[in-house]
Design a protein around this motif. Structure first.
Motif, PDB file in Angstrom:
ATOM      1  N   TYR A 163       0.684  -1.071  -0.123  1.00 10.61           N
ATOM      2  CA  TYR A 163      -0.066   0.114  -0.045  1.00 10.61           C
ATOM      3  C   TYR A 163       0.843   1.476   0.229  1.00 10.61           C
ATOM      4  O   TYR A 163       0.413   2.459  -0.708  1.00 10.61           O
ATOM      5  N   PRO A 164       2.088   1.513   0.821  1.00 10.26           N
ATOM      6  CA  PRO A 164       2.758   2.642   0.765  1.00 10.26           C
ATOM      7  C   PRO A 164       3.283   2.842  -0.577  1.00 10.26           C
ATOM      8  O   PRO A 164       3.346   3.829  -1.266  1.00 10.26           O
ATOM      9  N   PHE A 196       2.009   1.925  -3.467  1.00  6.30           N
ATOM     10  CA  PHE A 196       0.701   2.263  -4.431  1.00  6.30           C
ATOM     11  C   PHE A 196       0.652   3.779  -4.171  1.00  6.30           C
ATOM     12  O   PHE A 196       0.109   4.527  -4.854  1.00  6.30           O
ATOM     13  N   LEU A 197       0.502   4.193  -2.810  1.00  2.97           N
ATOM     14  CA  LEU A 197       0.349   5.572  -2.346  1.00  2.97           C
ATOM     15  C   LEU A 197       1.420   6.494  -2.890  1.00  2.97           C
ATOM     16  O   LEU A 197       1.184   7.494  -3.429  1.00  2.97           O
ATOM     17  N   ALA A 198       2.648   6.039  -2.728  1.00  2.00           N
ATOM     18  CA  ALA A 198       3.722   7.181  -3.125  1.00  2.00           C
ATOM     19  C   ALA A 198       3.735   7.129  -4.865  1.00  2.00           C
ATOM     20  O   ALA A 198       3.682   8.335  -5.416  1.00  2.00           O
ATOM     21  N   THR A 199       3.358   6.042  -5.449  1.00  2.00           N
ATOM     22  CA  THR A 199       3.297   6.040  -6.806  1.00  2.00           C
ATOM     23  C   THR A 199       1.891   6.992  -7.408  1.00  2.00           C
ATOM     24  O   THR A 199       1.959   7.855  -8.116  1.00  2.00           O
ATOM     25  N   GLY A 200       1.138   6.930  -6.414  1.00  5.56           N
ATOM     26  CA  GLY A 200      -0.373   7.799  -6.696  1.00  5.56           C
ATOM     27  C   GLY A 200      -0.125   9.016  -6.598  1.00  5.56           C
ATOM     28  O   GLY A 200      -0.673   9.884  -7.585  1.00  5.56           O
ATOM     29  N   VAL A 201       0.658   9.522  -5.656  1.00  5.72           N
ATOM     30  CA  VAL A 201       0.917  10.978  -5.306  1.00  5.72           C
ATOM     31  C   VAL A 201       1.766  11.492  -6.419  1.00  5.72           C
ATOM     32  O   VAL A 201       1.455  12.394  -7.100  1.00  5.72           O
ATOM     33  N   SER A 204      -0.188  11.839  -9.811  1.00  7.98           N
ATOM     34  CA  SER A 204      -1.133  12.781  -9.533  1.00  7.98           C
ATOM     35  C   SER A 204      -0.577  14.330  -9.584  1.00  7.98           C
ATOM     36  O   SER A 204      -1.008  15.102 -10.274  1.00  7.98           O
TER      37      SER A 204
END
Length: 100
Positions: free
Chosen positions: A22-23, A25-30, A33
């Protein structure tokens, strides 16, 4: 045949979608974006980017006010005049030790 494909996709899903990932995916998503936001900002607001054919035909424009508005955005106005440090209190603690 379809059962084997469903089974392999299920195995891949179980391999990659775990709480440890999850971290990532979160870093990649940020990051994605931020990139998309900058691209949208450049396409819609940059005076040098012209998407429509009619505007491209105008050639080089001497539009200094629009360029100044684009370059002096809100975040730049916010950080203008501040010291270029990430953690000023820690920097001053180590750079300027207290004198006894």
């Amino acid at each position: 045949m379809a059962a084997a494909a469903a089974s392999s996709s299920s195995a891949a899903w179980k391999r990659w979608i775990r709480p440890e990932v999850y971290p990532l995916f979160l870093a990649t998503g940020v990051a994605v974006s931020i990139c998309v936001g900058q691209l949208v900002r450049n396409i819609t607001g940059n005076p040098e980017v012209r998407v429509l054919k009619e505007k491209r035909a105008a050639g080089v424009l001497e539009n200094f006010d629009e360029g100044r508005r684009y370059s002096q955005h809100g975040f730049r106005k916010f950080i203008d005049g501040r010291r270029p440090e990430i953690m000023p209190s820690i920097n001053s603690f180590f750079a300027d030790p207290p004198k006894y």
